[in-house]
Design a protein around this motif. Structure first.
Motif, short mmCIF file in Angstrom:
data_model
loop_
_atom_site.label_atom_id
_atom_site.label_comp_id
_atom_site.label_asym_id
_atom_site.label_seq_id
_atom_site.Cartn_x
_atom_site.Cartn_y
_atom_site.Cartn_z
N PHE A 83 -3.94 2.36 -7.41
CA PHE A 83 -4.96 2.01 -8.41
C PHE A 83 -4.48 0.89 -9.33
CE2 PHE A 83 -6.68 2.63 -12.72
CZ PHE A 83 -8.01 2.41 -12.48
N ILE A 84 -3.25 0.99 -9.83
CA ILE A 84 -2.80 0.00 -10.82
C ILE A 84 -2.41 -1.33 -10.18
CG2 ILE A 84 -2.05 1.78 -12.43
CD1 ILE A 84 0.83 1.22 -11.62
N TYR A 85 -2.05 -1.33 -8.88
CA TYR A 85 -1.65 -2.59 -8.24
C TYR A 85 -2.67 -3.11 -7.22
CZ TYR A 85 2.99 -1.60 -10.20
OH TYR A 85 4.05 -1.34 -11.05
N GLY A 86 -3.58 -2.27 -6.79
CA GLY A 86 -4.63 -2.74 -5.90
C GLY A 86 -4.41 -2.48 -4.43
N GLY A 87 -3.24 -1.99 -4.04
CA GLY A 87 -2.98 -1.73 -2.63
C GLY A 87 -3.19 -2.97 -1.79
N PHE A 116 0.85 -1.19 0.00
CA PHE A 116 0.00 0.00 0.00
C PHE A 116 0.89 1.24 0.00
CE2 PHE A 116 -2.58 3.24 2.29
CZ PHE A 116 -3.62 3.33 1.37
N ALA A 117 0.84 2.00 -1.09
CA ALA A 117 1.61 3.24 -1.17
C ALA A 117 0.94 4.29 -0.29
CB ALA A 117 1.70 3.72 -2.61
N LYS A 118 1.76 5.03 0.46
CA LYS A 118 1.21 6.00 1.39
C LYS A 118 2.21 7.12 1.59
CE LYS A 118 -1.09 6.29 5.88
NZ LYS A 118 -1.50 5.55 7.09
N ILE A 119 1.76 8.36 1.50
CA ILE A 119 2.68 9.48 1.64
C ILE A 119 3.20 9.56 3.06
CG2 ILE A 119 2.93 11.98 1.53
CD1 ILE A 119 0.83 12.01 -0.67
N ASN A 120 2.31 9.65 4.03
CA ASN A 120 2.72 9.82 5.42
C ASN A 120 2.65 8.48 6.15
OD1 ASN A 120 3.37 10.78 7.92
ND2 ASN A 120 1.70 12.26 8.07
N PHE A 121 3.76 7.78 6.15
CA PHE A 121 3.83 6.47 6.79
C PHE A 121 4.20 6.65 8.26
CE2 PHE A 121 6.17 2.11 6.61
CZ PHE A 121 5.15 1.53 7.35
N LYS A 122 3.37 7.37 8.99
CA LYS A 122 3.65 7.65 10.39
C LYS A 122 3.53 6.40 11.27
CE LYS A 122 -1.10 9.28 11.23
NZ LYS A 122 -1.92 10.42 11.68
N GLU A 123 2.82 5.39 10.79
CA GLU A 123 2.67 4.15 11.55
C GLU A 123 3.99 3.42 11.74
OE1 GLU A 123 -1.11 5.26 9.57
OE2 GLU A 123 0.94 4.94 8.87
N TYR A 124 4.96 3.74 10.89
CA TYR A 124 6.28 3.10 11.00
C TYR A 124 6.83 3.26 12.42
CZ TYR A 124 11.07 1.82 9.57
OH TYR A 124 12.29 1.22 9.44
N LEU A 125 6.80 4.47 12.94
CA LEU A 125 7.31 4.71 14.29
C LEU A 125 6.46 4.02 15.35
CD1 LEU A 125 8.64 8.39 14.50
CD2 LEU A 125 9.92 6.25 14.58
N GLY A 126 5.19 3.76 15.04
CA GLY A 126 4.35 3.02 15.97
C GLY A 126 4.82 1.60 16.15
N VAL A 127 5.17 0.94 15.04
CA VAL A 127 5.68 -0.43 15.12
C VAL A 127 7.05 -0.43 15.81
CG1 VAL A 127 6.30 -2.50 13.82
CG2 VAL A 127 4.42 -1.06 13.03
#
Length: 493
Positions: A416-420, A200-211
């Motif tokens: 869109f092209i890969y389906g996330g 899943f492409a995402k601009i603000n991957f803030k969850e990274y610091l959560g993990v």
């Protein structure tokens, strides 16, 4: 170096960084440094081979070609076995992958022919004369997938492999490519192992610091570790805002240059890099890279952060930084934003940027985002590197048109092209580790058509490494599940 998706990106997970130039050791979730080859393995590696590839697969008028690097291991092949293809990622493809790793163990069992194809623009695979922004327009996941398709078609014809089953492997970004190749070219890939794949492409991957935060709290020190980090971050904030700043901080953190607290970009870079010390260790925790001369794990970091003998929480934070500087062969911590830009704007194939940083940054700016910001509320690393700091780097490095609007459209297009996370595939497995921050963007639970293998206690691409007696029961069990799927796919007529 600073924080970037693989390589595990799949192809740098057997290396350690040793780089004393103006890059930090961890940049957006990736290691990018000169490699130190392991001396513990005394064997011969297959030679470089070259495949004539199309520059632009989607422009029939463009007839330009270039030479793409690949490797072959036919030691186990008996003619009617499967063909395993390891997909290259955002770094140089190591020939070591042709003689070790779980896929090689499975190749022995299934008598597979093995190929590894280096990703365009990385390693020695140079489609253009330099990495100018104009030339980087041919760098994309779609072009990379087409490279794989043309390579497979050519090898099927050249080696008479039309009736053999092809299985693609990849970890991290190459893991995504493995899944996407199975999606886009199902007639060429009979199955796929997509390890630690951010889908899943995402601009603000803030969850990274959560993990990362949750992973640190799985240590014996638990929340005491993250509490100490938070105390250190607060103390650092107090220091840089004090009238006596900054000689003490420069010495404590072994900074390469004087710290100008009025330069907000330098300060953001510093805070992001110090957080990256912990991110890198969490992401590759206990990954069997013992030859790097130090076995630094999250347990080691949390031992340091909670050890009063090392001084205040801020002193412990600095001690972690200095230990990692020593491990990566860096004499000081380079945090200057203008130096970072100077390096990242280098377009020559002989520059330090060509190790992967410039190319991968381009892909994050034009396809994926994946920026690990400090915008998450419940994390101990402060708020000094918000998403705006990452987004501005696109325009600062590549020019004004590489802005938020372009990035937003690019990320939407990728999903869109890969389906996330809505991707549905048969004969594809998605291994992920519970300690891996990238699992937050991957498939971690079974759904219609998808087989998720969520491995408790393991980090990025752990299932891809050579087996070890130190491996957990969960990791060994996960590899057994992957092997059972491979056996099932290969036996299907």
């Amino acid at each position: 170096m600073r924080r970037i998706t693989c390589l595990c990106s799949a192809l740098i997970i057997f290396v350690l960084v040793s780089h004393a130039e103006a890059w930090k050791h961890f940049w957006r979730g990736k290691w990018f440094h000169k490699k130190l080859e392991s001396s513990s393995i005394n064997t011969h590696f297959p030679p470089d081979q070259w495949f004539e590839q199309k520059l632009d697969h989607f422009d029939v008028v463009n007839s330009k070609n270039w030479k793409q690097r690949y490797h072959t291991n036919d030691t186990f092949f008996e003619g009617d076995g499967p063909v395993f293809l390891m997909i290259g990622g955002e770094g140089e493809a190591s020939p070591k992958w042709m003689v070790q790793g779980m896929w090689i163990e499975w190749a022995k069992k299934f008598n597979a022919l093995c190929f590894q194809l280096e990703h365009r623009y990385y390693g020695k695979s140079h489609p253009t004369k330099n990495m100018s922004t104009k030339n980087l327009k041919y760098l994309s996941s779609e072009q990379a997938l087409a490279d794989l398709a043309y390579f497979i078609e050519a090898k099927k014809k050249e080696l008479k492999l039309s009736h053999n089953k092809w299985i693609v492997f990849g970890g991290s970004y190459p893991g995504s490519l493995a899944a996407w190749f199975r999606l886009k070219y199902p007639h060429l890939a009979h199955g796929a192992v997509a390890s630690s794949a951010p889908l899943f492409a995402k601009i603000n991957f803030k969850e990274y610091l959560g993990v990362v935060t949750n992973a640190l709290e799985t240590t014996q020190q638990s929340s005491q570790c993250t509490a100490a980090i938070e105390q250190a971050t607060t103390a650092l904030e107090d220091e840089i805002q004090s009238s006596s700043c900054c000689k003490t901080m420069e010495k404590l953190f072994s900074l390469c240059d004087p710290l100008d607290v009025t330069n907000k970009l330098d300060v953001a870079n510093l805070f992001e890099t110090l957080a990256g010390n912990f991110e890198g260790v969490v992401q590759y925790n206990k990954d069997n890279r013992e030859f790097k001369g130090a076995n630094i794990t999250i347990d080691v970091l949390c031992d340091m952060m909670t050890d009063p003998k090392l001084g205040s929480p801020l002193a412990r934070y600095a001690a972690v930084n200095n230990v990692l500087l020593g491990t990566t062969g860096e004499k000081c911590l380079d945090f200057k934003y203008d130096k970072f830009l100077k390096d990242m704007r280098s377009t020559d194939w002989n520059s330090s940027a060509s190790e992967g940083g410039r190319q991968w940054t381009y892909q994050t700016c034009t396809e994926f985002g994946y920026y690990q910001s400090s915008d998450l509320e419940d994390q101990p690393f402060g708020k000094r590197f918000p998403i705006e700091f990452s987004i501005r780097q696109c325009s600062d490095i590549f020019g004004g048109k590489f802005n938020y609007k372009l990035l937003k459209n690019a990320v939407a297009r990728t999903n869109f092209i890969y389906g996330g996370l809505g991707l549905k595939l048969d004969r594809t497995v998605f291994p992920n580790g519970s300690v891996d921050p990238w699992s937050a963007l991957g498939i971690t639970s079974n759904s219609t058509g998808n087989v998720a293998i969520f491995i408790q206690g393991t980090a990025h691409c752990a299932d891809m490494y050579p087996p070890s007696l130190k491996d957990s029961l969960e990791l060994t069990g996960a590899r057994n599940v992957i092997e059972s799927h491979l056996r099932s796919w290969i036996s299907i007529d």
